[in-house]
Design a protein around this motif. Structure first.
Motif, mmCIF file in Angstrom:
data_model
loop_
_atom_site.group_PDB
_atom_site.id
_atom_site.type_symbol
_atom_site.label_atom_id
_atom_site.label_comp_id
_atom_site.label_asym_id
_atom_site.label_seq_id
_atom_site.Cartn_x
_atom_site.Cartn_y
_atom_site.Cartn_z
ATOM 1 N N GLN A 138 0.828 -1.208 0.000
ATOM 2 C CA GLN A 138 0.000 0.000 0.000
ATOM 3 C C GLN A 138 0.862 1.258 0.000
ATOM 4 N N ASN A 139 1.880 1.293 0.855
ATOM 5 C CA ASN A 139 2.833 2.401 0.898
ATOM 6 C C ASN A 139 4.104 1.894 1.568
ATOM 7 N N LYS A 140 5.101 2.745 1.695
ATOM 8 C CA LYS A 140 6.406 2.315 2.209
ATOM 9 C C LYS A 140 6.347 1.762 3.629
ATOM 10 N N THR A 141 5.387 2.218 4.428
ATOM 11 C CA THR A 141 5.310 1.746 5.806
ATOM 12 C C THR A 141 4.355 0.568 5.977
ATOM 13 N N ALA A 142 3.613 0.228 4.939
ATOM 14 C CA ALA A 142 2.664 -0.883 5.011
ATOM 15 C C ALA A 142 3.393 -2.219 4.836
ATOM 16 N N PRO A 143 2.776 -3.302 5.316
ATOM 17 C CA PRO A 143 3.394 -4.620 5.124
ATOM 18 C C PRO A 143 3.522 -4.949 3.635
ATOM 19 N N LEU A 144 4.571 -5.666 3.307
ATOM 20 C CA LEU A 144 4.817 -6.081 1.932
ATOM 21 C C LEU A 144 3.848 -7.201 1.564
ATOM 22 N N HIS A 145 3.148 -7.052 0.443
ATOM 23 C CA HIS A 145 2.163 -8.042 0.003
ATOM 24 C C HIS A 145 2.823 -9.103 -0.881
ATOM 25 N N ALA A 146 3.640 -8.646 -1.834
ATOM 26 C CA ALA A 146 4.295 -9.574 -2.762
ATOM 27 C C ALA A 146 5.571 -8.940 -3.288
ATOM 28 N N HIS A 192 3.910 -14.173 -2.934
ATOM 29 C CA HIS A 192 3.326 -13.518 -1.765
ATOM 30 C C HIS A 192 4.302 -13.560 -0.601
ATOM 31 N N THR A 193 4.342 -12.484 0.154
ATOM 32 C CA THR A 193 5.243 -12.393 1.304
ATOM 33 C C THR A 193 4.458 -12.231 2.600
ATOM 34 N N LEU A 194 3.178 -12.508 2.551
ATOM 35 C CA LEU A 194 2.355 -12.369 3.744
ATOM 36 C C LEU A 194 2.887 -13.278 4.843
ATOM 37 N N GLY A 195 3.178 -12.709 6.006
ATOM 38 C CA GLY A 195 3.700 -13.470 7.123
ATOM 39 C C GLY A 195 5.213 -13.568 7.160
ATOM 40 N N TRP A 196 5.910 -13.077 6.118
ATOM 41 C CA TRP A 196 7.369 -13.111 6.115
ATOM 42 C C TRP A 196 7.910 -12.052 7.062
ATOM 43 N N THR A 197 9.054 -12.340 7.654
ATOM 44 C CA THR A 197 9.742 -11.337 8.461
ATOM 45 C C THR A 197 10.613 -10.494 7.541
ATOM 46 N N ALA A 198 11.084 -9.381 8.061
ATOM 47 C CA ALA A 198 11.970 -8.509 7.270
ATOM 48 C C ALA A 198 13.225 -9.267 6.845
ATOM 49 N N GLU A 221 7.141 0.272 -7.319
ATOM 50 C CA GLU A 221 6.088 0.023 -6.328
ATOM 51 C C GLU A 221 4.745 -0.179 -7.035
ATOM 52 N N HIS A 222 3.983 -1.148 -6.554
ATOM 53 C CA HIS A 222 2.635 -1.415 -7.062
ATOM 54 C C HIS A 222 1.696 -1.497 -5.865
ATOM 55 N N GLY A 223 0.464 -1.117 -6.058
ATOM 56 C CA GLY A 223 -0.532 -1.283 -5.006
ATOM 57 C C GLY A 223 -0.915 -2.749 -4.897
ATOM 58 N N CYS A 250 -4.708 -15.158 -5.231
ATOM 59 C CA CYS A 250 -4.239 -14.163 -4.258
ATOM 60 C C CYS A 250 -5.205 -14.106 -3.079
ATOM 61 N N PRO A 251 -4.708 -14.205 -1.841
ATOM 62 C CA PRO A 251 -5.601 -14.149 -0.684
ATOM 63 C C PRO A 251 -6.330 -12.809 -0.574
ATOM 64 N N LEU A 252 -5.749 -11.756 -1.060
ATOM 65 C CA LEU A 252 -6.376 -10.443 -1.027
ATOM 66 C C LEU A 252 -7.607 -10.422 -1.930
#
Length: 176
Positions: free
Chosen positions: A95-103, A122-128, A158-160, A169-171
């Motif tokens: 969504q933006n630079k501070t939001a969690p990474l989706h993919a 997808h990177t949902l649940g991945w740590t930095a 960057e993509h939304g 995609c779970p989203l």
């Protein structure tokens, strides 16, 4: 309505179209064009600089002109071989630079042409740390594939998350 600041437009370009359209500064097609520009300008500017350098090096032609005294002069323009180049580009869906990474995905350009695509995952649940390790693994795989050391990504696009094109995609499942 007055045009918003470029910083405001740059931040807005990271958001989904629906969110951007809901803002009071939305100007229809103008905003679509600005958003596209802000999302791709780093890559486009790099390509323009490369093209400019190539045209400055010129082609093997002669240009004729007049001297200050009215006499004619001929300028020889020569071509200099351009070295082969490879560049890795990382694509991030969030969504933006501070939001969690989706993919995350990547691509490799050879002489400005897309040569290799690393399909997004997808990177949902991945740590930095997992994201950083995956990015290092992508660079290493690209290096091995082209037989040349690639130690960093040249650009970040960057993509939304609403533009995620990963199948199942779970989203998208959650949305309908």
């Amino acid at each position: 309505m007055a045009r918003p600041t470029s910083e405001k437009c740059r931040r807005c370009a990271q958001q989904s179209v629906e969110v951007a359209q809901a803002k009071d500064c939305w100007e229809g097609q103008k905003c679509h064009v600005r958003r596209s520009n802000y999302k791709t300008r780093d890559l486009r500017n790099r390509q323009r600089r490369k093209q400019y350098r190539m045209t400055q090096e010129g082609s093997p032609v002669e240009a004729e002109g007049l001297t200050a005294t009215g006499g004619s002069m001929t300028t020889q323009v020569i071509a200099v071989p351009v070295p082969e180049s490879v560049a890795a580009i990382v694509h991030l869906w969030r969504q933006n630079k501070t939001a969690p990474l989706h993919a995350i995905g990547a691509e490799l350009l050879r002489n400005g042409e897309k040569a290799i695509v690393v399909e997004p995952v997808h990177t949902l649940g991945w740590t930095a740390m997992q994201v950083k390790q995956y990015m290092r693994d992508v660079l290493q795989s690209l290096s091995e594939h082209v037989g040349q050391e690639i130690d960093k990504f040249e650009a970040q696009v960057e993509h939304g998350p609403d533009t995620c094109r990963i199948e199942d995609c779970p989203l998208h499942r959650a949305g309908g």
